[in-house]
Design a protein around this motif. Structure first.
Motif: not given
Length: 296
Positions: A183-202
């Motif tokens: 679960l920890g790995r899944v949670s961390a990867s979700a936050w990482a994916v969200a961050g990368s998508l947000a950067a492109v959106a920026a």
């Protein structure tokens, strides 16, 4: 009619960028059941990295570094902060993300100051003429890039082992853990994916016709939040549809501001929230959200 078509096309383009941000909200919620109010700071962090690096290393490499940097920041928030509160009530975790957002946004706005930072994009102020309709190349690029990223995410979510782990965690985290899902790995990867998508959106929120990255850029995440809510906070499809609805609504209402003057000034900024409230009155779980079963 030409004005209407231009407004719709621009709305679809901006809406696709909102969908990227909304998808970040949804990914984190599906993995952790936490509403991430620190998403605005992830968006600002990714855009800031692109802005300060593009002169030295070139635009495309700066964009890759910005997306990777925002992903690292997101994963770092999960590992250093959110993981320490695992097992707490979701409302407590949401409040923790507000605190994280305040800290990161304060530091980033201090660095940006009153400047407006260019991101060095290759499209400039070029405009494409489609008959009588004019649309900026940045808008077309935003729509295509968002479409590719969302499609890639949906395919990964559906066909990869990471996607299977994410879906299992969203369905029942306890059972998923018993079946060997970390679960920890899944949670961390979700936050990482969200961050990368947000950067492109920026990037696409700060290129032409907007002047560039500034302190208020992070407020765009607040416009994407209604998109995630009205689409359904646990639905990836809902994030896409919600983003397009919010983008088109905002574009049309702002474009016809003079005809809607009786509603007051700035109605374009308020329109996404009005649409969200109207949809939630009919469908409390959102357009594609999962309805919670209840005993009656």
């Amino acid at each position: 009619m030409t004005t209407f078509v231009e407004l719709v096309l621009n709305g679809l383009s901006v809406g696709s960028v909102y969908a990227l941000i909304a998808l970040g909200f949804v990914v984190i919620f599906k993995a952790t059941e936490v509403v991430n109010f620190a998403h605005a700071s992830l968006l600002l962090a990714g855009g800031y990295l692109v802005a300060v690096l593009h002169d030295d290393i070139g635009f495309w490499l700066a964009l890759a570094v910005g997306a990777g940097g925002a992903a690292i920041v997101g994963a770092g928030i999960e590992y250093l902060v959110m993981r320490r509160y695992r097992g707490s009530d979701q409302s407590v975790l949401a409040i923790v993300t507000i605190g994280v957002d305040i800290l990161l946004t304060t530091e980033l706005t201090r660095r940006i100051g009153t400047d407006v930072l260019a991101l060095g994009d290759p499209w400039g102020d070029a405009v494409v003429e489609l008959g009588p309709v004019s649309i900026a190349q940045t808008r077309i690029a935003a729509f295509l890039a968002a479409g590719l990223l969302i499609t890639a995410f949906l395919l990964a979510f559906r066909f990869t082992s990471w996607g299977v782990a994410m879906r299992a965690t969203a369905e029942n985290p306890e059972t998923a853990a018993l079946m060997g899902v970390r679960l920890g790995r899944v949670s961390a990867s979700a936050w990482a994916v969200a961050g990368s998508l947000a950067a492109v959106a920026a990037l696409f929120l700060t290129v032409f016709p907007t002047p560039g990255l500034e302190r208020a850029t992070s407020l765009a995440a607040l416009k994407a939040f209604p998109a995630a809510i009205l689409g359904g906070l646990d639905s990836t499809t809902g994030a896409l549809v919600g983003g397009l609805i919010v983008g088109v609504t905002e574009s049309l209402v702002t474009g016809y501001q003079s005809e809607l003057s009786f509603l007051g000034r700035g109605i374009g900024d308020l329109a996404p929230y009005l649409v969200m409230v109207a949809i939630l009155l009919v469908r409390p779980a959102g357009l594609f959200g999962t309805k919670e079963p209840s005993r009656v």
